[in-house]
Design a protein around this motif. Structure first.
Motif, PDB file in Angstrom:
ATOM      1  N   SER A  21      -5.286   4.652  -6.568  1.00  0.00           N
ATOM      2  CA  SER A  21      -6.672   4.528  -7.029  1.00  0.00           C
ATOM      3  C   SER A  21      -7.475   3.639  -6.081  1.00  0.00           C
ATOM      4  O   SER A  21      -6.916   2.850  -5.309  1.00  0.00           O
ATOM      5  CB  SER A  21      -6.704   3.929  -8.438  1.00  0.00           C
ATOM      6  OG  SER A  21      -6.312   2.565  -8.382  1.00  0.00           O
ATOM      7  N   LYS A  22      -8.772   3.750  -6.186  1.00  0.00           N
ATOM      8  CA  LYS A  22      -9.663   2.940  -5.361  1.00  0.00           C
ATOM      9  C   LYS A  22      -9.415   1.454  -5.615  1.00  0.00           C
ATOM     10  O   LYS A  22      -9.384   0.654  -4.679  1.00  0.00           O
ATOM     11  CB  LYS A  22     -11.112   3.312  -5.666  1.00  0.00           C
ATOM     12  CG  LYS A  22     -12.118   2.654  -4.774  1.00  0.00           C
ATOM     13  CD  LYS A  22     -13.519   3.173  -5.067  1.00  0.00           C
ATOM     14  CE  LYS A  22     -14.525   2.539  -4.117  1.00  0.00           C
ATOM     15  NZ  LYS A  22     -15.874   3.058  -4.351  1.00  0.00           N
ATOM     16  N   HIS A  27      -7.244  -3.690  -3.809  1.00  0.00           N
ATOM     17  CA  HIS A  27      -6.362  -4.840  -4.045  1.00  0.00           C
ATOM     18  C   HIS A  27      -5.446  -5.074  -2.836  1.00  0.00           C
ATOM     19  O   HIS A  27      -5.286  -6.210  -2.392  1.00  0.00           O
ATOM     20  CB  HIS A  27      -5.517  -4.625  -5.305  1.00  0.00           C
ATOM     21  CG  HIS A  27      -4.468  -5.669  -5.488  1.00  0.00           C
ATOM     22  ND1 HIS A  27      -4.745  -6.894  -6.045  1.00  0.00           N
ATOM     23  CD2 HIS A  27      -3.165  -5.688  -5.151  1.00  0.00           C
ATOM     24  CE1 HIS A  27      -3.637  -7.622  -6.046  1.00  0.00           C
ATOM     25  NE2 HIS A  27      -2.660  -6.913  -5.514  1.00  0.00           N
ATOM     26  N   VAL A  28      -4.864  -4.026  -2.346  1.00  0.00           N
ATOM     27  CA  VAL A  28      -3.960  -4.158  -1.203  1.00  0.00           C
ATOM     28  C   VAL A  28      -4.708  -4.714   0.009  1.00  0.00           C
ATOM     29  O   VAL A  28      -4.223  -5.614   0.690  1.00  0.00           O
ATOM     30  CB  VAL A  28      -3.266  -2.812  -0.874  1.00  0.00           C
ATOM     31  CG1 VAL A  28      -2.534  -2.877   0.449  1.00  0.00           C
ATOM     32  CG2 VAL A  28      -2.311  -2.437  -2.000  1.00  0.00           C
ATOM     33  N   VAL A  29      -5.910  -4.197   0.256  1.00  0.00           N
ATOM     34  CA  VAL A  29      -6.694  -4.669   1.395  1.00  0.00           C
ATOM     35  C   VAL A  29      -7.039  -6.152   1.247  1.00  0.00           C
ATOM     36  O   VAL A  29      -6.943  -6.922   2.203  1.00  0.00           O
ATOM     37  CB  VAL A  29      -7.970  -3.810   1.565  1.00  0.00           C
ATOM     38  CG1 VAL A  29      -8.940  -4.455   2.539  1.00  0.00           C
ATOM     39  CG2 VAL A  29      -7.605  -2.411   2.016  1.00  0.00           C
ATOM     40  N   GLU A  38       2.547  -6.065   1.072  1.00  0.00           N
ATOM     41  CA  GLU A  38       2.292  -4.665   0.727  1.00  0.00           C
ATOM     42  C   GLU A  38       3.562  -3.989   0.213  1.00  0.00           C
ATOM     43  O   GLU A  38       3.532  -3.253  -0.777  1.00  0.00           O
ATOM     44  CB  GLU A  38       1.752  -3.925   1.949  1.00  0.00           C
ATOM     45  CG  GLU A  38       1.308  -2.507   1.663  1.00  0.00           C
ATOM     46  CD  GLU A  38       0.685  -1.840   2.877  1.00  0.00           C
ATOM     47  OE1 GLU A  38       0.934  -0.625   3.047  1.00  0.00           O
ATOM     48  OE2 GLU A  38      -0.038  -2.503   3.638  1.00  0.00           O
ATOM     49  N   ILE A  39       4.688  -4.260   0.863  1.00  0.00           N
ATOM     50  CA  ILE A  39       5.963  -3.675   0.429  1.00  0.00           C
ATOM     51  C   ILE A  39       6.306  -4.166  -0.977  1.00  0.00           C
ATOM     52  O   ILE A  39       6.697  -3.375  -1.840  1.00  0.00           O
ATOM     53  CB  ILE A  39       7.094  -4.020   1.427  1.00  0.00           C
ATOM     54  CG1 ILE A  39       6.809  -3.421   2.807  1.00  0.00           C
ATOM     55  CG2 ILE A  39       8.450  -3.553   0.902  1.00  0.00           C
ATOM     56  CD1 ILE A  39       6.697  -1.923   2.843  1.00  0.00           C
ATOM     57  N   VAL A 169       9.153   9.884  -0.246  1.00  0.00           N
ATOM     58  CA  VAL A 169       7.956   9.374  -0.913  1.00  0.00           C
ATOM     59  C   VAL A 169       7.027   8.784   0.142  1.00  0.00           C
ATOM     60  O   VAL A 169       7.421   7.937   0.939  1.00  0.00           O
ATOM     61  CB  VAL A 169       8.322   8.312  -1.973  1.00  0.00           C
ATOM     62  CG1 VAL A 169       7.071   7.678  -2.561  1.00  0.00           C
ATOM     63  CG2 VAL A 169       9.164   8.937  -3.073  1.00  0.00           C
ATOM     64  N   VAL A 170       5.795   9.273   0.140  1.00  0.00           N
ATOM     65  CA  VAL A 170       4.779   8.819   1.082  1.00  0.00           C
ATOM     66  C   VAL A 170       3.683   8.116   0.283  1.00  0.00           C
ATOM     67  O   VAL A 170       3.099   8.703  -0.627  1.00  0.00           O
ATOM     68  CB  VAL A 170       4.172  10.006   1.868  1.00  0.00           C
ATOM     69  CG1 VAL A 170       3.060   9.553   2.779  1.00  0.00           C
ATOM     70  CG2 VAL A 170       5.260  10.741   2.636  1.00  0.00           C
ATOM     71  N   ASP A 171       3.432   6.854   0.606  1.00  0.00           N
ATOM     72  CA  ASP A 171       2.417   6.056  -0.079  1.00  0.00           C
ATOM     73  C   ASP A 171       1.156   6.020   0.770  1.00  0.00           C
ATOM     74  O   ASP A 171       1.165   5.486   1.874  1.00  0.00           O
ATOM     75  CB  ASP A 171       2.940   4.630  -0.304  1.00  0.00           C
ATOM     76  CG  ASP A 171       4.144   4.627  -1.216  1.00  0.00           C
ATOM     77  OD1 ASP A 171       3.971   4.844  -2.410  1.00  0.00           O
ATOM     78  OD2 ASP A 171       5.262   4.408  -0.705  1.00  0.00           O
ATOM     79  N   ASP A 172       0.081   6.579   0.233  1.00  0.00           N
ATOM     80  CA  ASP A 172      -1.195   6.587   0.957  1.00  0.00           C
ATOM     81  C   ASP A 172      -2.097   5.502   0.362  1.00  0.00           C
ATOM     82  O   ASP A 172      -2.640   5.666  -0.731  1.00  0.00           O
ATOM     83  CB  ASP A 172      -1.857   7.960   0.850  1.00  0.00           C
ATOM     84  CG  ASP A 172      -3.172   8.042   1.604  1.00  0.00           C
ATOM     85  OD1 ASP A 172      -3.622   7.006   2.159  1.00  0.00           O
ATOM     86  OD2 ASP A 172      -3.743   9.134   1.647  1.00  0.00           O
ATOM     87  N   LEU A 173      -2.249   4.433   1.088  1.00  0.00           N
ATOM     88  CA  LEU A 173      -3.116   3.326   0.680  1.00  0.00           C
ATOM     89  C   LEU A 173      -4.349   3.232   1.576  1.00  0.00           C
ATOM     90  O   LEU A 173      -5.005   2.192   1.636  1.00  0.00           O
ATOM     91  CB  LEU A 173      -2.341   2.009   0.701  1.00  0.00           C
ATOM     92  CG  LEU A 173      -1.260   1.896  -0.352  1.00  0.00           C
ATOM     93  CD1 LEU A 173      -0.301   0.755  -0.038  1.00  0.00           C
ATOM     94  CD2 LEU A 173      -1.871   1.716  -1.727  1.00  0.00           C
ATOM     95  N   SER A 174      -4.644   4.316   2.270  1.00  0.00           N
ATOM     96  CA  SER A 174      -5.776   4.291   3.195  1.00  0.00           C
ATOM     97  C   SER A 174      -7.081   4.109   2.425  1.00  0.00           C
ATOM     98  O   SER A 174      -7.209   4.533   1.265  1.00  0.00           O
ATOM     99  CB  SER A 174      -5.824   5.582   4.019  1.00  0.00           C
ATOM    100  OG  SER A 174      -5.983   6.696   3.174  1.00  0.00           O
ATOM    101  N   VAL A 175      -8.027   3.471   3.071  1.00  0.00           N
ATOM    102  CA  VAL A 175      -9.313   3.195   2.421  1.00  0.00           C
ATOM    103  C   VAL A 175     -10.436   4.069   2.956  1.00  0.00           C
ATOM    104  O   VAL A 175     -11.538   4.015   2.468  1.00  0.00           O
ATOM    105  CB  VAL A 175      -9.699   1.694   2.540  1.00  0.00           C
ATOM    106  CG1 VAL A 175      -8.731   0.854   1.735  1.00  0.00           C
ATOM    107  CG2 VAL A 175      -9.728   1.251   3.982  1.00  0.00           C
ATOM    108  N   ARG A 176     -10.152   4.846   3.965  1.00  0.00           N
ATOM    109  CA  ARG A 176     -11.179   5.753   4.525  1.00  0.00           C
ATOM    110  C   ARG A 176     -10.767   7.183   4.351  1.00  0.00           C
ATOM    111  O   ARG A 176      -9.631   7.532   4.398  1.00  0.00           O
ATOM    112  CB  ARG A 176     -11.367   5.451   6.007  1.00  0.00           C
ATOM    113  CG  ARG A 176     -11.984   4.114   6.210  1.00  0.00           C
ATOM    114  CD  ARG A 176     -12.317   3.889   7.666  1.00  0.00           C
ATOM    115  NE  ARG A 176     -12.811   2.535   7.791  1.00  0.00           N
ATOM    116  CZ  ARG A 176     -12.581   1.771   8.817  1.00  0.00           C
ATOM    117  NH1 ARG A 176     -11.874   2.198   9.813  1.00  0.00           N
ATOM    118  NH2 ARG A 176     -13.076   0.563   8.858  1.00  0.00           N
TER     119      ARG A 176
END
Length: 176
Positions: A21-22, A27-29, A38-39, A169-176
């Motif tokens: 989610s956004k 939060h991660v950023v 992050e891990i 499992v691929v974690d997408d935490l990208s913001v753009r």
């Protein structure tokens, strides 16, 4: 080795693509200043763990779920799995005595469906389970060597001649 018939056939690697989610990404950023943060955040993310367990339980055959951190992630996954499973389940980490690991290995080879949670440190090498049908790679961050060793867990030839299914499992935490 696959082409020569020494190892089981492997289906194309499947990706379990998790988009966050956004608010999670924000939060991660803002809070995860280092890679380790992050891990840890990923390992403790409840919805991520639920998706991993639900996916493992939905697969046919014997499934190995490989995780990286025993306390932070493995025990969380174990607790969720024990609550939801309607098939035999196993948990293997460095704390599991060698004779117990061997007993679990023998049991899995006799089963049609089970889910085993295994730490990469314990399960990456030296474990021979020919009746392993699925390997899920759920550890965030994967080194090439550990990745290849982990996939190798599912490539032992079985009497049934089945192929191996690998889910990454691929974690997408990208913001753009």
């Amino acid at each position: 080795l696959i082409d020569s018939g020494f190892l089981a056939q492997m289906e194309p690697i499947e990706l379990l693509y998790l988009r966050y989610s956004k608010s999670d990404r924000a939060h991660v950023v803002s809070q995860c200043r280092q890679y380790e943060d992050e891990i840890s955040w990923l390992c403790q993310h409840e919805k991520r763990s639920e998706k991993i367990i639900d996916t493992a339980l939905s697969m046919e055959g014997n499934t190995l779920v490989l995780f990286l951190r025993v306390e932070e992630h493995g025990h969380v996954l174990r607790d969720m799995l024990e609550e939801r499973a309607d098939c035999p389940t196993f948990f293997i980490s460095g704390a599991t005595p060698r004779e117990d690991r061997e007993a679990i290995r023998r049991q899995i080879n006799k089963l049609q469906k089970s889910v085993t949670l295994g730490s990469t440190g314990t399960m990456s090498t030296g474990i021979d389970i020919p009746e392993l049908h699925n390997v899920m790679l759920v550890m965030p961050g994967k080194s090439r060597v550990k990745l290849l060793q982990s996939i190798g867990r599912g490539l032992r030839k079985s009497a049934s001649g089945r192929s191996t299914r690998v889910i990454d499992v691929v974690d997408d935490l990208s913001v753009r």
